[in-house]
Design an enzyme around this catalytic site. Structure first.
Site, PDB file in Angstrom:
ATOM      1  N   GLU A   1      10.006 -13.887 -11.558  1.00 24.67           N
ATOM      2  CA  GLU A   1       9.130 -12.798 -11.092  1.00 24.67           C
ATOM      3  C   GLU A   1       8.561 -11.963 -12.230  1.00 24.67           C
ATOM      4  OE1 GLU A   1      12.405  -9.655  -9.335  1.00 24.67           O
ATOM      5  OE2 GLU A   1      10.429  -9.549  -8.471  1.00 24.67           O
TER       6      GLU A   1
ATOM      7  N   HIS B   1      21.342 -34.468  -6.800  1.00 24.76           N
ATOM      8  CA  HIS B   1      20.704 -34.906  -5.543  1.00 24.76           C
ATOM      9  C   HIS B   1      19.189 -34.703  -5.582  1.00 24.76           C
ATOM     10  CE1 HIS B   1      24.691 -35.482  -3.929  1.00 24.76           C
ATOM     11  NE2 HIS B   1      25.002 -34.298  -4.434  1.00 24.76           N
TER      12      HIS B   1
ATOM     13  N   ASN C   1      -1.713   2.403   5.806  1.00 21.40           N
ATOM     14  CA  ASN C   1      -0.725   1.466   5.283  1.00 21.40           C
ATOM     15  C   ASN C   1      -0.246   0.643   6.470  1.00 21.40           C
ATOM     16  OD1 ASN C   1       1.381   0.243   3.982  1.00 21.40           O
ATOM     17  ND2 ASN C   1       2.559   2.108   3.624  1.00 21.40           N
ATOM     18  N   GLY C   2      -0.277  -0.692   6.351  1.00 22.60           N
ATOM     19  CA  GLY C   2       0.137  -1.542   7.467  1.00 22.60           C
ATOM     20  C   GLY C   2      -0.959  -2.549   7.767  1.00 22.60           C
TER      21      GLY C   2
ATOM     22  N   GLU D   1      19.938 -15.503  -8.391  1.00 17.36           N
ATOM     23  CA  GLU D   1      19.393 -14.201  -8.760  1.00 17.36           C
ATOM     24  C   GLU D   1      18.809 -14.231 -10.184  1.00 17.36           C
ATOM     25  OE1 GLU D   1      18.448 -11.729  -7.301  1.00 17.36           O
ATOM     26  OE2 GLU D   1      18.393 -10.134  -8.785  1.00 17.36           O
TER      27      GLU D   1
ATOM     28  N   CYS E   1       0.821  -1.201   0.000  1.00 13.14           N
ATOM     29  CA  CYS E   1       0.000   0.000   0.000  1.00 13.14           C
ATOM     30  C   CYS E   1       0.863   1.262   0.000  1.00 13.14           C
ATOM     31  CB  CYS E   1      -0.882   0.034   1.238  1.00 13.14           C
ATOM     32  SG  CYS E   1      -1.882  -1.428   1.429  1.00 13.14           S
TER      33      CYS E   1
ATOM     34  N   LYS F   1      14.900 -13.428 -11.025  1.00 18.46           N
ATOM     35  CA  LYS F   1      14.491 -12.395 -11.989  1.00 18.46           C
ATOM     36  C   LYS F   1      13.556 -12.991 -13.023  1.00 18.46           C
ATOM     37  CE  LYS F   1      15.430  -9.785 -10.448  1.00 18.46           C
ATOM     38  NZ  LYS F   1      15.937  -9.198  -9.263  1.00 18.46           N
TER      39      LYS F   1
ATOM     40  N   TRP G   1      -2.802  -2.876  -1.724  1.00 19.20           N
ATOM     41  CA  TRP G   1      -2.308  -4.202  -2.095  1.00 19.20           C
ATOM     42  C   TRP G   1      -2.998  -5.147  -1.122  1.00 19.20           C
ATOM     43  CZ3 TRP G   1       0.756  -8.152   0.072  1.00 19.20           C
ATOM     44  CH2 TRP G   1       1.361  -9.013  -0.846  1.00 19.20           C
TER      45      TRP G   1
ATOM     46  N   ARG H   1       5.126   0.342  -6.116  1.00 14.25           N
ATOM     47  CA  ARG H   1       5.098  -0.480  -4.906  1.00 14.25           C
ATOM     48  C   ARG H   1       4.178  -1.691  -5.070  1.00 14.25           C
ATOM     49  NH1 ARG H   1       6.683   2.994  -0.453  1.00 14.25           N
ATOM     50  NH2 ARG H   1       5.404   1.872   1.024  1.00 14.25           N
TER      51      ARG H   1
ATOM     52  N   LYS I   1       6.817  -3.748  -4.500  1.00 13.55           N
ATOM     53  CA  LYS I   1       8.218  -3.315  -4.428  1.00 13.55           C
ATOM     54  C   LYS I   1       8.717  -3.310  -2.981  1.00 13.55           C
ATOM     55  CE  LYS I   1      12.033  -1.609  -6.217  1.00 13.55           C
ATOM     56  NZ  LYS I   1      12.913  -2.592  -6.873  1.00 13.55           N
TER      57      LYS I   1
HETATM   58  O1  M6R Z   1      13.792  -3.650  -0.513  1.00 19.95           O
HETATM   59  P1  M6R Z   1      14.426  -4.973  -0.232  1.00 19.95           P
HETATM   60  O2  M6R Z   1      15.772  -5.096  -0.872  1.00 19.95           O
HETATM   61  O3  M6R Z   1      14.462  -5.320   1.201  1.00 19.95           O
HETATM   62  O4  M6R Z   1      13.476  -6.037  -0.945  1.00 19.95           O
HETATM   63  C1  M6R Z   1      13.693  -7.411  -0.769  1.00 19.95           C
HETATM   64  C2  M6R Z   1      12.923  -8.216  -1.786  1.00 19.95           C
HETATM   65  O5  M6R Z   1      11.552  -8.032  -1.627  1.00 19.95           O
HETATM   66  C3  M6R Z   1      13.306  -7.831  -3.227  1.00 19.95           C
HETATM   67  O6  M6R Z   1      14.677  -7.902  -3.436  1.00 19.95           O
HETATM   68  C4  M6R Z   1      12.604  -8.731  -4.253  1.00 19.95           C
HETATM   69  O7  M6R Z   1      13.089 -10.031  -4.140  1.00 19.95           O
HETATM   70  C5  M6R Z   1      12.817  -8.172  -5.656  1.00 19.95           C
HETATM   71  N1  M6R Z   1      11.551  -7.764  -6.217  1.00 19.95           N
HETATM   72  C6  M6R Z   1      13.419  -9.125  -6.594  1.00 19.95           C
HETATM   73  O8  M6R Z   1      13.621  -8.534  -7.844  1.00 19.95           O
END
Ligand code: M6R
Length: 579
Positions: free
Chosen positions: A459, A475, A96-97, A452, A2, A456, A70, A27, A574
């Site tokens: 997501e 394994h 928010n929260g 990583e 949010c 990527k 959200w 976000r 985000k």
């Molecule tokens: O803001 P942060 O680095 O703490 O966020 C952590 C994860 O939510 C963030 O890195 C997420 O995995 C990314 N969207 C990946 O691209």
């Protein structure tokens, strides 16, 4: 997650709120709403994208609040969208929260005759304020805050005054102070177009803003909070001719890497602390955890300091070694799991640091000392330049602590980053885009790079992708291999090379199509690969980091070819501000 915006001044509040909410779009949200005082409270709520509804918002008034939601409690719908009003419709609230005790509060309010329209936790707030409100909004809000358990940043307006009352506990809230105008927002981005002077509200703060000025209370006390200056530029948050923020942010990486690496030496006392540490624990989530794993590998292999990465959400279940140094890593500085982990570490007596990209973010209030990455605002949900900035920061820390052992590697990365951004990955995209599952593999430093790369890909393209240490495939994951399970392998000259080559052969024997990121001129790797992506002939360390950028591009181009919402992938946010 949010996002909230509030405006009080001389402009049309609905327009400022809408523009602000657009700035917070990154976000992640599924519905949104705005309320203004005009002179009664008028509301607009909608599901879906703000841009689609922009022309239907006709709210007047120079005092208003807005929200992107959200969904947590209740499906995404107009009814569950904020702002919420009380029974009289005289008050409106955005939040928010999460209010953890909302169910109990709601039952009690219903017993006292209040009726609710939504499934949300937030709706209890305007009803609680209604019970206390006798003409002084700030007093009424102050009275109900002790009843709320959980995290909140809230903004409240009433039709009786031109006034916004704001409160913060555990969720970020920034107050922008312009000339005869005030803007509240979840972060600095909506504020940049109006002013650079901001106050980062502290947990427990209550702010009362009227046309005459602002007052901040903490408990019964009036407190002065320092104003800070937003460093980012409004231009940084525009796409600047790129098709997506993600692409723009990837192209910023050469500059970001150099800026961040060169800033690390500014904190020598902190570097001494790390050098003298008996052990280091890093807490982080997602991409930040992958960057932390790069650090752990380098710290252990180059400096010989035991370093472990614990996923922030798991940290509470682990013991913290005595006198441990704990570093929290987070682009946003608002990730709830990471903040919670660092608080626990602090309570247990650890020395706490954080590495974040956002000035004044919540994590910086928890950590004893803060390092900043110099990545500038990252809007795309997929972290790209922030990963590279974190890696730059970590590499430079290791370099300084080790007396310059990574100087060459850092120089090679700086030299070749612009080049690898231009690599043609189209053949690799063709090979992966129709797959149901992808496996990413690497060894040593290339292992977190494989993690990583897979993160990527999944997501933003929604293709199931998993990263593995190449030695682990036998394994279990080997059972997945077939001609329809492409493997993406980072196979670079260096200590991992001979065994990686054996692994490539084993996977080939199971018919898996292979995309290999190797060194230019490596004929053996090129021969076995279905698609070979030649990286420059650099050190294994530099090559692994350069490979991460190629894997970003592979994910990006695959997502574009599949037509997904690259910058705002489904279900994601985000800043993940709930645990
Ligand atoms: O803001 P942060 O680095 O703490 O966020 C952590 C994860 O939510 C963030 O890195 C997420 O995995 C990314 N969207 C990946 O691209």
């Amino acid at each position: 997650m949010c996002g909230i915006v509030g405006y009080l001044g001389y402009r049309q509040a609905a327009e400022v709120c809408m523009e602000g909410l657009l700035r917070l779009e990154y976000r992640g949200y599924d519905s949104f709403g705005i309320a203004t005082v005009s002179p009664e409270i008028t509301l607009f709520k909608e599901t879906g994208k703000i841009s689609a509804a922009k022309d239907s918002i006709h709210l007047n008034g120079t005092c208003g609040i807005g929200h992107t939601r959200w969904a947590t409690h209740g499906v995404p719908s107009k009814t569950n969208a904020h702002p919420f009003t009380d029974c009289t419709g005289k008050l409106a609230v955005v939040h928010n929260g999460i209010i953890e005790n909302y169910a109990q509060l709601k039952r009690e309010l219903e017993e006292r005759g209040h009726t609710f329209v939504s499934e949300t936790d937030t709706e209890v707030i305007p009803h609680l304020i209604e019970e206390q409100y006798a003409g002084n909004l700030c007093e009424a809000v102050a009275k109900i805050l002790p009843l709320l358990e959980g995290a909140y940043a809230i903004l409240v307006i009433t039709e009786d005054t031109q006034e916004i009352v704001a409160a913060r506990k555990g969720s970020p809230l920034v107050l922008g102070i312009g000339d005869n105008e005030y803007i509240f927002a979840s972060d600095g981005l909506p504020i940049l177009d109006y002013t650079r002077r901001v106050i980062y509200l502290e947990d427990g703060d209550l702010a009362d803003v009227t046309p005459a000025g602002y007052t901040i209370y903490h408990g019964a006390e009036v407190v002065e909070r320092k104003t800070a200056v937003l460093e980012w530029d409004a231009a940084d948050i525009r796409k600047g001719g790129f098709a997506h923020y993600m692409l723009k942010e990837m192209y910023e990486q050469p500059e970001v890497f150099s800026n961040t690496a060169s800033s690390i030496a500014e904190n020598p006392s902190l570097l001494c602390r790390l050098r003298d540490a008996r052990s280091i624990t890093i807490v982080a989530c997602g991409t930040s955890a992958n960057a932390a794993t790069v650090f752990a590998y380098l710290m252990e292999t180059v400096c010989g300091i035991p370093t472990r990465v614990v996923l922030a959400s798991e940290f509470k279940y682990y013991p913290t070694p005595k006198n441990d140094v704990v570093i929290a890593v987070s682009q946003s500085g608002e990730t709830a799991d990471t903040i919670a982990a660092l608080k626990i570490a602090k309570e247990k007596g650890a020395k706490t640091f954080c590495l974040t990209n956002v000035l004044g973010s919540s994590l910086t209030r928890t950590a004893e000392t803060t390092f900043y990455t110099r990545a500038g605002p990252e809007v795309s949900v997929a972290a790209t330049k922030s990963f590279t900035a974190q890696v730059a920061a970590f590499m430079e820390m290791v370099n300084i602590i080790s007396g310059g052992k990574l100087t060459e590697d850092i120089a090679e990365i700086q030299r070749y980053l612009p080049e690898v951004l231009e690599y043609d990955v189209d053949a690799a995209v063709e090979l992966v885009k129709d797959a149901a599952t992808l496996l990413y593999v690497g060894r040593g430093l290339s292992y977190p790079i494989a993690l990583e790369g897979a993160l990527k890909m999944k997501e933003i393209s929604y293709i199931h992708a998993e990263g593995y240490a190449a030695g682990e495939l036998k394994h279990g994951p080997f059972a997945l291999l077939s001609e329809s399970t492409p493997v993406v392998a980072v196979c670079l000259s260096g200590i991992t090379y001979p065994v990686m080559m054996s692994n490539l052969k084993e996977m080939k024997a199971r018919c898996a199509p292979e995309i290999v990121l190797g060194n230019a001129g490596d004929l053996d790797a090129e021969e076995i690969a279905d698609v070979f992506i030649p990286l420059p002939k650099v050190s294994e360390i530099a090559g692994s980091i350069l490979a991460s950028v190629v894997l970003q591009m592979l994910a990006y181009k695959t997502a574009v070819s599949l037509g997904t919402d690259v910058d705002m992938p489904r279900n994601l946010a985000k800043s993940v501000t709930v645990e």
